[in-house]
Design a protein around this motif. Structure first.
Motif, PDB file in Angstrom:
ATOM      1  N   SER A  34       0.829  -1.214   0.000  1.00  0.00           N
ATOM      2  CA  SER A  34       0.000   0.000   0.000  1.00  0.00           C
ATOM      3  C   SER A  34       0.862   1.262   0.000  1.00  0.00           C
ATOM      4  N   VAL A  35       2.071   1.172   0.507  1.00  0.00           N
ATOM      5  CA  VAL A  35       2.980   2.320   0.516  1.00  0.00           C
ATOM      6  C   VAL A  35       3.813   2.361  -0.769  1.00  0.00           C
ATOM      7  N   LEU A  36       4.354   1.210  -1.167  1.00  0.00           N
ATOM      8  CA  LEU A  36       5.320   1.176  -2.268  1.00  0.00           C
ATOM      9  C   LEU A  36       4.697   1.057  -3.655  1.00  0.00           C
ATOM     10  N   ARG A  37       3.562   0.383  -3.744  1.00  0.00           N
ATOM     11  CA  ARG A  37       2.871   0.184  -5.028  1.00  0.00           C
ATOM     12  C   ARG A  37       3.737  -0.502  -6.082  1.00  0.00           C
ATOM     13  N   ASN A  38       4.609  -1.386  -5.621  1.00  0.00           N
ATOM     14  CA  ASN A  38       5.462  -2.145  -6.524  1.00  0.00           C
ATOM     15  C   ASN A  38       5.672  -3.521  -5.887  1.00  0.00           C
ATOM     16  N   ASP A  44      10.881  -7.411  -1.396  1.00  0.00           N
ATOM     17  CA  ASP A  44      12.199  -7.131  -0.813  1.00  0.00           C
ATOM     18  C   ASP A  44      12.067  -6.501   0.577  1.00  0.00           C
ATOM     19  N   VAL A  45      11.188  -5.526   0.668  1.00  0.00           N
ATOM     20  CA  VAL A  45      11.001  -4.819   1.936  1.00  0.00           C
ATOM     21  C   VAL A  45      10.379  -5.752   2.975  1.00  0.00           C
ATOM     22  N   LEU A  46       9.512  -6.657   2.539  1.00  0.00           N
ATOM     23  CA  LEU A  46       8.895  -7.611   3.461  1.00  0.00           C
ATOM     24  C   LEU A  46       9.960  -8.416   4.204  1.00  0.00           C
ATOM     25  N   GLN A  47      10.975  -8.876   3.472  1.00  0.00           N
ATOM     26  CA  GLN A  47      12.048  -9.648   4.118  1.00  0.00           C
ATOM     27  C   GLN A  47      12.773  -8.802   5.167  1.00  0.00           C
ATOM     28  N   GLU A  48      13.047  -7.547   4.812  1.00  0.00           N
ATOM     29  CA  GLU A  48      13.715  -6.651   5.752  1.00  0.00           C
ATOM     30  C   GLU A  48      12.836  -6.394   6.979  1.00  0.00           C
ATOM     31  N   VAL A  49      11.535  -6.217   6.743  1.00  0.00           N
ATOM     32  CA  VAL A  49      10.599  -5.938   7.835  1.00  0.00           C
ATOM     33  C   VAL A  49      10.513  -7.121   8.783  1.00  0.00           C
ATOM     34  N   LEU A  50      10.474  -8.332   8.242  1.00  0.00           N
ATOM     35  CA  LEU A  50      10.411  -9.516   9.105  1.00  0.00           C
ATOM     36  C   LEU A  50      11.635  -9.590  10.015  1.00  0.00           C
ATOM     37  N   MET A  51      12.789  -9.298   9.471  1.00  0.00           N
ATOM     38  CA  MET A  51      14.012  -9.294  10.285  1.00  0.00           C
ATOM     39  C   MET A  51      13.984  -8.159  11.314  1.00  0.00           C
ATOM     40  N   LYS A  52      13.452  -7.027  10.890  1.00  0.00           N
ATOM     41  CA  LYS A  52      13.373  -5.887  11.795  1.00  0.00           C
ATOM     42  C   LYS A  52      12.418  -6.197  12.959  1.00  0.00           C
ATOM     43  N   ILE A  53      11.289  -6.818  12.663  1.00  0.00           N
ATOM     44  CA  ILE A  53      10.332  -7.197  13.699  1.00  0.00           C
ATOM     45  C   ILE A  53      10.981  -8.178  14.665  1.00  0.00           C
ATOM     46  N   TYR A  54      11.667  -9.161  14.126  1.00  0.00           N
ATOM     47  CA  TYR A  54      12.325 -10.165  14.963  1.00  0.00           C
ATOM     48  C   TYR A  54      13.329  -9.505  15.906  1.00  0.00           C
ATOM     49  N   GLY A  55      14.105  -8.570  15.374  1.00  0.00           N
ATOM     50  CA  GLY A  55      15.098  -7.877  16.190  1.00  0.00           C
ATOM     51  C   GLY A  55      14.484  -6.942  17.218  1.00  0.00           C
ATOM     52  N   ALA A  56      13.294  -6.441  16.924  1.00  0.00           N
ATOM     53  CA  ALA A  56      12.645  -5.474  17.815  1.00  0.00           C
ATOM     54  C   ALA A  56      11.739  -6.130  18.855  1.00  0.00           C
ATOM     55  N   LEU A  57      11.521  -7.430  18.752  1.00  0.00           N
ATOM     56  CA  LEU A  57      10.608  -8.113  19.674  1.00  0.00           C
ATOM     57  C   LEU A  57      10.900  -7.883  21.160  1.00  0.00           C
ATOM     58  N   PRO A  58      12.153  -7.813  21.573  1.00  0.00           N
ATOM     59  CA  PRO A  58      12.388  -7.550  23.000  1.00  0.00           C
ATOM     60  C   PRO A  58      11.814  -6.204  23.468  1.00  0.00           C
ATOM     61  N   ARG A  59      11.582  -5.285  22.550  1.00  0.00           N
ATOM     62  CA  ARG A  59      11.030  -3.970  22.907  1.00  0.00           C
ATOM     63  C   ARG A  59       9.504  -3.938  22.809  1.00  0.00           C
ATOM     64  N   ALA A  73       6.207  -2.086   9.669  1.00  0.00           N
ATOM     65  CA  ALA A  73       6.197  -2.325   8.220  1.00  0.00           C
ATOM     66  C   ALA A  73       5.979  -1.031   7.439  1.00  0.00           C
ATOM     67  N   VAL A  74       5.014  -0.242   7.852  1.00  0.00           N
ATOM     68  CA  VAL A  74       4.703   1.002   7.133  1.00  0.00           C
ATOM     69  C   VAL A  74       5.853   1.996   7.271  1.00  0.00           C
ATOM     70  N   ASN A  75       6.383   2.168   8.484  1.00  0.00           N
ATOM     71  CA  ASN A  75       7.495   3.113   8.675  1.00  0.00           C
ATOM     72  C   ASN A  75       8.723   2.693   7.873  1.00  0.00           C
ATOM     73  N   HIS A  76       9.023   1.394   7.871  1.00  0.00           N
ATOM     74  CA  HIS A  76      10.176   0.914   7.111  1.00  0.00           C
ATOM     75  C   HIS A  76       9.948   1.124   5.610  1.00  0.00           C
ATOM     76  N   SER A  77       8.731   0.919   5.158  1.00  0.00           N
ATOM     77  CA  SER A  77       8.402   1.119   3.741  1.00  0.00           C
ATOM     78  C   SER A  77       8.573   2.582   3.339  1.00  0.00           C
ATOM     79  N   ILE A  78       8.118   3.470   4.202  1.00  0.00           N
ATOM     80  CA  ILE A  78       8.262   4.904   3.923  1.00  0.00           C
ATOM     81  C   ILE A  78       9.742   5.278   3.874  1.00  0.00           C
ATOM     82  N   ASP A  79      10.519   4.787   4.833  1.00  0.00           N
ATOM     83  CA  ASP A  79      11.964   5.054   4.839  1.00  0.00           C
ATOM     84  C   ASP A  79      12.610   4.515   3.570  1.00  0.00           C
ATOM     85  N   TRP A  80      12.224   3.331   3.168  1.00  0.00           N
ATOM     86  CA  TRP A  80      12.784   2.703   1.973  1.00  0.00           C
ATOM     87  C   TRP A  80      12.446   3.534   0.733  1.00  0.00           C
TER      88      TRP A  80
END
Length: 180
Positions: A34-38, A44-59, A73-80
């Motif tokens: 919905s953010v990238l429209r591609n 590609d971003v989904l893979q990065e987001v999954l890793m980011k979520i995994y790393g952020a789980l302690p928080r 996911a949305v914030n990472h997509s906007i940054d990307w």
């Protein structure tokens, strides 16, 4: 179910991460798309987001897992998207510079820059004194906000304000043709 996922993931359970991925993959993909429209970029971003979520789980605070992962996911997509836009701008600037260089006009750039600086320097005498020093330091001497603040014994916020007001004054009183 969400709490169970989080507990297992925090314990390093790889099987739980696979289950988490299967469960939320399509949901996250739609949020990213919905953010990238591609489609390719979203994958590609989904893979990065999954890793980011995994790393952020302690928080994770234990409230609204779906909302939390969607925000990531949305914030990472906007940054990307911003990063890609900057790369395009940079490559366009590089391309323009290459074209300019190939036309033999590259030597003229520093001269034009110098002439513009000199024109601005001459016109600065018309500007109110409380803006003149800051404008001169920023545009002619090419100093940073911090350097200007230090030199003029001001707060950085005051430097920014004076630059803003000085620019407004210039827009109101000067015309672009005056510098050509």
């Amino acid at each position: 179910m969400e709490e169970q996922f989080v507990k297992q993931l925090l314990q390093g359970d790889e099987k739980a991460f696979d289950e988490f991925t299967k469960h939320y993959r399509n949901y996250l993909f739609r949020a990213i798309y919905s953010v990238l429209r591609n489609e390719k970029d979203a994958e590609d971003v989904l893979q990065e987001v999954l890793m980011k979520i995994y790393g952020a789980l302690p928080r994770y605070n234990g409230k609204g897992l779906k909302t939390w992962i969607t925000r990531i996911a949305v914030n990472h997509s906007i940054d990307w998207k911003r990063k890609i836009a900057r790369r395009k701008e940079d490559s366009m600037d590089d391309e323009a510079l290459k074209q300019h260089a190939s036309s033999g006009k590259l030597v003229e750039l520093p001269l034009l820059h110098k002439e513009t600086k000199e024109a601005v320097h001459r016109r600065l005498k018309e500007m109110p004194g409380n803006y003149r020093d800051v404008i001169y330091a920023f545009y002619i001497e090419e100093k940073s906000y911090k350097e200007i603040a230090s030199d003029l014994n001001l707060e950085v916020a005051n430097v920014k304000m004076k630059l803003h007001r000085g620019r407004s004054w210039m827009k109101k009183h000067w015309k672009e043709e005056d510098f050509k």
